[in-house]
Scaffold this motif. Structure first.
Motif, short mmCIF file in Angstrom:
data_model
loop_
_atom_site.label_atom_id
_atom_site.label_comp_id
_atom_site.label_asym_id
_atom_site.label_seq_id
_atom_site.Cartn_x
_atom_site.Cartn_y
_atom_site.Cartn_z
N ARG A 224 21.80 -15.87 -8.88
CA ARG A 224 22.60 -17.01 -8.67
C ARG A 224 21.62 -18.05 -9.42
O ARG A 224 20.38 -18.16 -9.20
CB ARG A 224 23.47 -17.34 -7.57
N SER A 225 22.23 -18.94 -10.21
CA SER A 225 21.40 -20.00 -10.77
C SER A 225 21.03 -21.12 -9.79
O SER A 225 20.05 -21.84 -9.84
CB SER A 225 21.92 -20.69 -12.00
N GLU A 226 21.59 -21.17 -8.62
CA GLU A 226 21.16 -22.02 -7.55
C GLU A 226 20.07 -21.55 -6.86
O GLU A 226 19.52 -22.40 -5.98
CB GLU A 226 22.42 -22.21 -6.53
N TYR A 227 19.31 -20.47 -7.17
CA TYR A 227 18.25 -20.01 -6.67
C TYR A 227 17.12 -19.88 -7.58
O TYR A 227 16.49 -18.95 -7.88
CB TYR A 227 18.44 -18.53 -6.08
N PRO A 228 16.57 -20.98 -8.28
CA PRO A 228 15.61 -21.00 -9.08
C PRO A 228 14.33 -20.42 -8.69
O PRO A 228 13.59 -19.76 -9.54
CB PRO A 228 15.47 -22.49 -9.62
N ARG A 263 18.76 -11.38 -14.84
CA ARG A 263 19.93 -12.02 -15.27
C ARG A 263 20.34 -13.26 -14.43
O ARG A 263 20.31 -12.96 -13.32
CB ARG A 263 20.98 -11.27 -15.65
N VAL A 264 20.44 -14.33 -14.83
CA VAL A 264 20.64 -15.73 -14.29
C VAL A 264 22.22 -15.87 -14.42
O VAL A 264 22.66 -16.05 -15.46
CB VAL A 264 19.87 -16.70 -14.45
N GLY A 265 22.81 -16.34 -13.17
CA GLY A 265 24.39 -16.54 -13.22
C GLY A 265 24.56 -17.95 -13.61
O GLY A 265 23.51 -18.45 -14.44
N GLY A 266 25.77 -18.37 -13.76
CA GLY A 266 26.17 -19.76 -14.34
C GLY A 266 26.82 -20.67 -13.28
O GLY A 266 27.38 -21.72 -13.76
N GLY A 267 26.61 -20.46 -11.92
CA GLY A 267 27.04 -21.32 -11.28
C GLY A 267 28.50 -21.00 -10.85
O GLY A 267 29.36 -21.88 -10.40
N VAL B 115 20.26 -40.72 -13.44
CA VAL B 115 20.34 -39.68 -12.42
C VAL B 115 22.05 -39.32 -12.55
O VAL B 115 22.94 -40.24 -12.81
CB VAL B 115 20.32 -40.37 -10.96
N ALA B 116 22.28 -37.89 -12.19
CA ALA B 116 23.63 -37.37 -12.12
C ALA B 116 23.67 -36.82 -10.68
O ALA B 116 22.78 -36.49 -10.07
CB ALA B 116 23.69 -36.13 -13.23
N LEU B 117 25.05 -37.17 -10.04
CA LEU B 117 25.20 -36.57 -9.04
C LEU B 117 26.17 -35.48 -8.91
O LEU B 117 27.31 -35.57 -9.37
CB LEU B 117 25.71 -37.81 -7.95
N GLU B 118 26.10 -34.29 -8.45
CA GLU B 118 26.74 -33.11 -8.44
C GLU B 118 26.82 -32.45 -7.07
O GLU B 118 26.13 -32.85 -6.05
CB GLU B 118 26.23 -31.91 -9.15
N GLN B 119 28.04 -32.00 -6.60
CA GLN B 119 28.26 -31.22 -5.32
C GLN B 119 27.88 -29.83 -5.91
O GLN B 119 28.09 -29.39 -6.97
CB GLN B 119 29.61 -31.53 -4.99
N VAL B 120 27.42 -28.95 -4.78
CA VAL B 120 27.28 -27.82 -5.02
C VAL B 120 27.50 -27.00 -3.61
O VAL B 120 27.59 -27.68 -2.55
CB VAL B 120 25.58 -27.43 -5.37
N PHE B 121 27.87 -25.51 -3.84
CA PHE B 121 28.27 -24.94 -2.72
C PHE B 121 27.44 -23.87 -2.34
O PHE B 121 27.36 -22.68 -2.98
CB PHE B 121 29.78 -24.35 -2.73
N CYS B 122 26.46 -24.11 -1.49
CA CYS B 122 25.18 -23.41 -0.88
C CYS B 122 24.21 -23.36 -1.75
O CYS B 122 24.31 -22.82 -2.95
CB CYS B 122 25.88 -21.87 -0.90
N LEU B 123 22.94 -23.65 -1.19
CA LEU B 123 21.56 -23.51 -1.82
C LEU B 123 20.86 -22.72 -0.98
O LEU B 123 19.83 -22.53 -1.38
CB LEU B 123 21.00 -25.06 -1.85
N GLY B 124 21.46 -21.80 -0.25
CA GLY B 124 20.66 -20.81 0.46
C GLY B 124 19.79 -21.22 1.41
O GLY B 124 18.59 -20.66 1.72
N PRO B 130 21.60 -30.17 6.49
CA PRO B 130 21.99 -30.03 5.18
C PRO B 130 21.03 -30.14 4.03
O PRO B 130 19.99 -30.58 4.44
CB PRO B 130 22.88 -31.67 5.23
N ALA B 131 21.38 -29.37 2.91
CA ALA B 131 20.46 -29.28 1.91
C ALA B 131 20.87 -29.99 0.87
O ALA B 131 21.99 -30.37 0.57
CB ALA B 131 20.69 -27.74 1.77
N VAL B 132 19.71 -30.40 -0.03
CA VAL B 132 20.02 -31.31 -1.11
C VAL B 132 19.12 -30.58 -2.40
O VAL B 132 17.78 -30.11 -1.86
CB VAL B 132 19.71 -32.71 -1.04
N MET B 133 19.33 -30.53 -3.45
CA MET B 133 18.62 -29.88 -4.55
C MET B 133 18.27 -31.04 -5.60
O MET B 133 19.35 -31.49 -6.08
CB MET B 133 18.81 -28.96 -5.14
N VAL B 134 17.19 -31.55 -5.81
CA VAL B 134 16.84 -32.65 -6.85
C VAL B 134 15.93 -31.74 -7.84
O VAL B 134 15.08 -31.29 -7.67
CB VAL B 134 15.84 -33.86 -6.43
N ASP B 135 16.67 -32.04 -9.29
CA ASP B 135 16.38 -31.21 -10.35
C ASP B 135 16.11 -29.52 -9.58
O ASP B 135 17.28 -28.96 -9.24
CB ASP B 135 15.02 -31.39 -10.91
#
Lengths: 519, 160
Positions: A224-228, A263-267, B115-124, B130-135
């Motif tokens: 998954r792309s959330e795991y760069p 291969r990387v996913g697309g979110g 800056v853009a703000l986005e929600q995400v469902f799970c960053l592992g 709580p988790a946040v990803m910047v770039d």
């Protein structure tokens, strides 16, 4: 004086709480003092609440310090930590920490121990033994060994891996594929990520063995792309694999070929569903396929394909190295071997716990996890990801076992356990399950695509106290329809968290009507 | 992250690098994202030609996946996890705080494009929620205070 080896994890979770800054501070302080240190960026041991967990290789073994902040570093040097000196963050020998010592690390044995990109270090810790055995075996014998181990799909569905591989082996085709599902989208799970960053060669080894077993020469890892960070780790390990002839035209000097790429996913969460993942790998929208045909017969580009979860592949090397019966001796009933449980959410000692099946939720949450991080009582846990059941304290003595969980209306899934304290609002959690399904549905099946939207609306009415009894019946009926009328687990399992929340926590759904509350 | 401005011949060259890969459309799209930060509308016919697909099929793939932005990105993307493990330790409060302090809703970009703000469902990172990803960088145990400090150190001065 020779350099002292200091381990500072390069795992994304450790980095998320400052591991890079700690490593930099150690290098700078060592330089200032004229101490010679060699920094190894290992993976995590899985004791994530202790990250950044710094380890020093001493005569007394590897001694741990955690959680270390960059500003602690001068004091650590002052305390003589390079020789194992005492400090408030000292943890003693890392292998003796009960959280780790009590585990059965079959799949994660090297994770956090070795340098993840050093193939020699990998081999020195038992790596490649399974592959070398497999290279000398007939394909059918490899499949039989995996079948003998009782290994079932670690992605959540629990399908016997040996049987899947046999189907692919027996399929006639000009080419076959090995696809690894590393689209670890379930909240509360991170085992795949930790393994890719901490011991990537074990996945590569497992996939090569799968290729030998079924006669496939191409493998793809869908991350998954959330795991760069994991993507980079896996790509780096694959590069080393090619340089060292683990991959390519002559695997370990044999006449066998195996090519592997990331291969990387697309979110898209849905791409964790195997047929949707295959569509995505083909460059298409991640819309799921109806089964049959099974991917084992018509998978990637219509060819016979082994699609397994990352942890299934990663369990294979130890099975080949030690024998199927060795692996089978762990676990209970029809759940054999170990599972990587992941303690997450509101938990004091969150992390990865690899244990044989049969361990109870209570042991995991209380003995390993130490209860909630907030210090308040545990009210609910969600086991098995966003599509898994919410369970109350009365169910905590359930053994972790595919069949026992299924009988209780729950699932083990990918081993994720998310803990909530008594401030949780279960009606809100049920609503979120529907909202998530509406957001992530691929759109193929109407009960999932539209049912989830209606589900949010119905729960909103229940929360508002509008015709509660009637709307609970509507909700139950909707859940039934989603289960019966959805092709895959997205629509089919979303009712599991919803119904379990209603069943186990009815008081959260019993609210006064808004009008009455205003009076 | 500095991105190149959209350039058709550059895009064609990038796509060419993936043309021989079977099912290469997704990697090609990621390749374009890496260079330009988004997938320009002008990429659709290039991709269709390279992979022998209809433009509708290419459009379908691009629009299915959340990652494939169709407009140039903000300089920094802040992603706040709102999945269950983070919910269990206050992700909703953090999400509210992020929206308030950046004066953005999820899915919005600041007017100056910073800056853009986005929600995400799970960053592992579910044990250190709580988790946040910047770039591309992941952060754990992010409360409101840490979020504010993070914004100063990443997105920059003059912002909350």
């Amino acid at each position: 004086m020779s350099a002292i080896t200091v381990y500072v994890p390069g795992d994304a979770a450790a980095l998320s709480v400052g591991a890079d800054e700690v490593a930099d501070a150690i290098i700078a302080e060592a330089k200032r003092r004229g101490d010679e240190v060699r920094i190894v960026r290992n993976g995590t041991r899985g004791m994530l609440w202790l990250e950044p967990l710094v380890e020093v290789a001493t005569e007394k073994g590897r001694l741990g310090y955690g959680a270390v902040a960059p500003e602690d570093v001068p004091a650590l040097f002052e305390a003589g930590f390079l020789a194992g000196g005492d400090h408030p963050s000292a943890l003693g020998p890392v292998d003796a920490i009960p959280y780790l010592a009590r585990q059965t690390r079959l799949t994660f044995g090297r994770c956090g121990v070795i340098d993840p990109f050093d193939l020699d270090d990998y081999a020195a810790h038992g790596g490649l033994a399974g592959l070398d055995k497999a290279l000398a075996m007939e394909p059918r014998a490899i499949v039989d060994e995996v079948a003998e181990s009782g290994l079932r799909g670690r992605g959540g569905a629990g399908f016997p891996t040996g049987r899947k591989w046999l189907t692919v082996l027996e399929a006639e085709a000009d080419e076959k594929f090995i696809c690894c599902n590393a689209d670890e989208g379930d909240s509360g799970t991170f085992a795949d990520r930790i393994l890719m960053e901490g011991d990537p060669f074990v996945l590569i080894e497992g996939m090569i063995i799968a290729g030998l077993a079924v006669g496939a020469e191409h493998g793809l890892i869908y991350i998954r792309s959330e795991y760069p960070h994991a993507v980079r780790a896996m790509q780096r390990a694959i590069r080393v694999g090619y340089e060292r002839s683990l991959l390519g035209t002559s695997v370990r000097g044999s006449d066998k070929r195996f090519d592997l790429a990331v291969r990387v996913g697309g979110g898209a969460y849905i791409c964790g569903e195997e047929t949707s993942m295959l569509e995505s790998l083909e460059g298409k929208r991640g819309v799921i396929r109806a089964k049959p045909p099974l991917p084992a017969l018509k998978g990637l580009f219509g060819k016979p394909t082994v699609v397994n979860n990352l942890l299934s592949f990663a369990s294979v090397p130890v099975i080949l190295a030690e024998g199927g019966d060795f692996y089978r001796d762990f676990g209970l009933g029809r759940s054999r071997g170990t599972q990587a449980f992941q303690l997450a959410g509101n938990i004091a000692r969150g992390g990865l716990v690899e244990m044989a099946f049969g361990v109870t939720l209570r042991e995991l949450i209380e003995d390993f996890g130490g209860g909630t991080r907030s210090g308040r009582p545990v009210r609910a846990v969600q086991a098995g990801g966003p599509l898994g059941a919410y369970l109350p304290e009365s169910q905590f003595d359930l053994p972790m076992d595919y069949e026992a969980f299924a009988a209780a209306g729950a699932m083990v899934g990918h081993g994720g356990i998310v803990v909530f304290d008594d401030s949780v609002d279960m009606a809100k959690q049920a609503r979120f399950a529907m909202e998530f399904c509406a957001e992530e549905s691929c759109g193929k099946c109407t009960p999932c695509r539209i049912g989830a939207v209606r589900g949010v609306e119905v729960i909103d009415r229940i929360i508002a106290g509008e015709e509660r009894a009637k709307n609970l019946v509507v909700l139950d009926d909707l859940c039934e329809l989603m289960i019966d009328g959805s092709l895959c687990a997205m629509g089919g399992l979303t009712p599991m968290p919803v119904r379990s929340a209603v069943r186990h926590f009815p008081e959260d759904f019993d609210r006064p009507a808004a009008a009455q509350a205003a009076e | 992250m500095p991105y190149e401005a959209w350039d058709e011949s550059r895009a064609t060259a990038i796509v060419e690098g993936y043309r021989r890969e079977r099912g290469g459309l997704m990697p090609a799209l990621h390749g374009l994202m890496e260079h330009f930060g988004y997938v320009d509308e002008g990429a659709v016919p290039i991709l269709a030609l390279a992979f022998n697909l209809s433009r509708a099929e290419v459009h379908g793939t691009i629009t299915f996946y959340r990652d494939f932005r169709r407009e140039p990105p903000a300089r920094h993307t802040v992603r706040v996890c709102r999945a269950e493990a983070c919910q269990a330790v206050g992700a909703e409060d953090l999400a509210d705080h992020a929206c308030r302090s950046l004066a953005l809703d999820f899915g919005e970009t600041s007017e100056d494009g910073e800056v853009a703000l986005e929600q995400v469902f799970c960053l592992g990172n579910c044990a250190l929620s709580p988790a946040v990803m910047v770039d591309d960088r992941l952060y754990g145990k992010v409360d409101a205070d840490r979020f504010d400090r993070l914004m100063v150190s990443t997105v920059g001065e003059g912002r909350p």
